[in-house]
Design a protein around this motif. Structure first.
Motif, mmCIF file in Angstrom:
data_model
loop_
_atom_site.group_PDB
_atom_site.id
_atom_site.type_symbol
_atom_site.label_atom_id
_atom_site.label_comp_id
_atom_site.label_asym_id
_atom_site.label_seq_id
_atom_site.Cartn_x
_atom_site.Cartn_y
_atom_site.Cartn_z
ATOM 1 N N PHE A 1 28.818 57.172 28.068
ATOM 2 C CA PHE A 1 29.439 55.940 27.594
ATOM 3 C C PHE A 1 29.768 55.027 28.771
ATOM 4 N N LEU A 2 29.349 53.764 28.650
ATOM 5 C CA LEU A 2 29.596 52.759 29.680
ATOM 6 C C LEU A 2 30.237 51.533 29.027
ATOM 7 N N ILE A 3 31.191 50.925 29.719
ATOM 8 C CA ILE A 3 31.844 49.723 29.209
ATOM 9 C C ILE A 3 30.960 48.525 29.522
ATOM 10 N N ASP A 4 30.713 47.705 28.506
ATOM 11 C CA ASP A 4 29.886 46.508 28.647
ATOM 12 C C ASP A 4 30.773 45.283 28.430
ATOM 13 N N ASP A 5 30.843 44.424 29.425
ATOM 14 C CA ASP A 5 31.693 43.240 29.353
ATOM 15 C C ASP A 5 30.912 41.983 28.981
ATOM 16 N N SER A 6 29.700 42.113 28.488
ATOM 17 C CA SER A 6 28.870 40.940 28.231
ATOM 18 C C SER A 6 29.435 40.050 27.126
ATOM 19 N N ILE A 7 30.027 40.626 26.087
ATOM 20 C CA ILE A 7 30.602 39.814 25.012
ATOM 21 C C ILE A 7 31.798 39.024 25.549
ATOM 22 N N GLU A 8 32.654 39.692 26.296
ATOM 23 C CA GLU A 8 33.821 39.028 26.884
ATOM 24 C C GLU A 8 33.377 37.928 27.850
ATOM 25 N N TYR A 9 32.343 38.200 28.630
ATOM 26 C CA TYR A 9 31.809 37.209 29.563
ATOM 27 C C TYR A 9 31.286 35.991 28.795
ATOM 28 N N GLY A 10 30.574 36.225 27.697
ATOM 29 C CA GLY A 10 30.049 35.140 26.875
ATOM 30 C C GLY A 10 31.158 34.288 26.275
ATOM 31 N N ILE A 11 32.230 34.931 25.817
ATOM 32 C CA ILE A 11 33.370 34.198 25.259
ATOM 33 C C ILE A 11 34.014 33.322 26.334
ATOM 34 N N ASN A 12 34.197 33.886 27.535
ATOM 35 C CA ASN A 12 34.796 33.114 28.629
ATOM 36 C C ASN A 12 33.920 31.927 29.017
ATOM 37 N N MET A 13 32.605 32.136 29.081
ATOM 38 C CA MET A 13 31.698 31.034 29.412
ATOM 39 C C MET A 13 31.735 29.966 28.331
ATOM 40 N N SER A 14 31.803 30.370 27.083
ATOM 41 C CA SER A 14 31.876 29.410 25.982
ATOM 42 C C SER A 14 33.153 28.571 26.074
ATOM 43 N N LYS A 15 34.269 29.214 26.409
ATOM 44 C CA LYS A 15 35.537 28.486 26.576
ATOM 45 C C LYS A 15 35.435 27.476 27.712
ATOM 46 N N LYS A 16 34.821 27.885 28.820
ATOM 47 C CA LYS A 16 34.681 26.981 29.960
ATOM 48 C C LYS A 16 33.791 25.789 29.611
ATOM 49 N N ILE A 17 32.734 26.031 28.862
ATOM 50 C CA ILE A 17 31.862 24.935 28.444
ATOM 51 C C ILE A 17 32.615 23.979 27.532
ATOM 52 N N ASP A 18 33.393 24.527 26.596
ATOM 53 C CA ASP A 18 34.193 23.686 25.706
ATOM 54 C C ASP A 18 35.207 22.849 26.489
ATOM 55 N N GLU A 19 35.837 23.443 27.506
ATOM 56 C CA GLU A 19 36.787 22.714 28.334
ATOM 57 C C GLU A 19 36.099 21.576 29.081
ATOM 58 N N LEU A 20 34.900 21.824 29.596
ATOM 59 C CA LEU A 20 34.160 20.780 30.296
ATOM 60 C C LEU A 20 33.766 19.647 29.350
ATOM 61 N N ILE A 21 33.389 19.995 28.129
ATOM 62 C CA ILE A 21 33.031 18.971 27.142
ATOM 63 C C ILE A 21 34.248 18.115 26.808
ATOM 64 N N GLU A 22 35.412 18.749 26.624
ATOM 65 C CA GLU A 22 36.644 18.006 26.357
ATOM 66 C C GLU A 22 36.994 17.094 27.530
ATOM 67 N N LYS A 23 36.876 17.622 28.735
ATOM 68 C CA LYS A 23 37.185 16.841 29.928
ATOM 69 C C LYS A 23 36.244 15.638 30.034
ATOM 70 N N GLU A 24 34.974 15.859 29.743
ATOM 71 C CA GLU A 24 33.981 14.782 29.767
ATOM 72 C C GLU A 24 34.299 13.721 28.706
ATOM 73 N N ALA A 25 34.692 14.149 27.503
ATOM 74 C CA ALA A 25 35.035 13.209 26.441
ATOM 75 C C ALA A 25 36.275 12.386 26.810
ATOM 76 N N LYS A 26 37.263 13.010 27.421
ATOM 77 C CA LYS A 26 38.474 12.294 27.824
ATOM 78 C C LYS A 26 38.169 11.273 28.914
ATOM 79 N N SER A 27 37.309 11.659 29.859
ATOM 80 C CA SER A 27 36.971 10.726 30.952
ATOM 81 C C SER A 27 36.151 9.553 30.423
ATOM 82 N N GLU A 28 35.341 9.740 29.385
ATOM 83 C CA GLU A 28 34.576 8.640 28.794
ATOM 84 C C GLU A 28 35.490 7.694 28.018
ATOM 85 N N GLU A 29 36.558 8.210 27.408
ATOM 86 C CA GLU A 29 37.509 7.379 26.674
ATOM 87 C C GLU A 29 38.285 6.475 27.613
ATOM 88 N N GLU A 30 38.574 6.945 28.805
ATOM 89 C CA GLU A 30 39.362 6.175 29.776
ATOM 90 C C GLU A 30 38.501 5.195 30.472
#
Length: 124
Positions: A95-124
């Motif tokens: 048995f080996l621990i696989d962190d790929s799902i957790e890694y994918g969730i973290n990357m998805s959160k970071k992408i969402d944060e970048l999209i939000e940041k980009e949308a806020k900068s376009e509004e200003e």
């Protein structure tokens, strides 16, 4: 059996499905986190050994406790696997621990944060 054959990939999938069922239904070890899922299984072509990649939702301590619980229950899981699958050899489980799902969730959160940041900068 060749590593890239259809029979080999079907065998990996079947072993993964059965181990998932066994962990969910038959293993009652309190160390094993209820949010444990089998991500993939890699069975050797001679069916002697199998690496079981497991994903656990929780912190590092819970992941390690779950891994230790699975290692201690591996002989029981192997015997239940032998009963459910009709194989010449039942693979020895690692048995080996696989962190790929957790890694994918973290990357998805970071992408969402970048999209939000980009949308806020376009509004200003």
């Amino acid at each position: 059996m060749r590593k890239n054959s259809i029979k080999y990939s079907r065998m990996n999938g079947e072993v993964q499905r059965e181990i998932s069922k066994i962990i969910a239904r038959d293993i009652k070890d309190p160390r094993i986190n209820p949010m444990t899922s089998v991500v993939s299984v890699d069975v050797t072509p001679d069916l002697k050994y199998a690496k079981v990649f497991v994903s656990v939702l929780g912190n590092d301590e819970e992941k390690e406790k779950t891994r230790r619980g699975l290692v201690s229950a591996s002989s029981h899981i192997r015997s239940l696997l032998a009963k459910s699958l009709n194989l010449r050899n039942t693979p020895e489980l690692t048995f080996l621990i696989d962190d790929s799902i957790e890694y994918g969730i973290n990357m998805s959160k970071k992408i969402d944060e970048l999209i939000e940041k980009e949308a806020k900068s376009e509004e200003e």
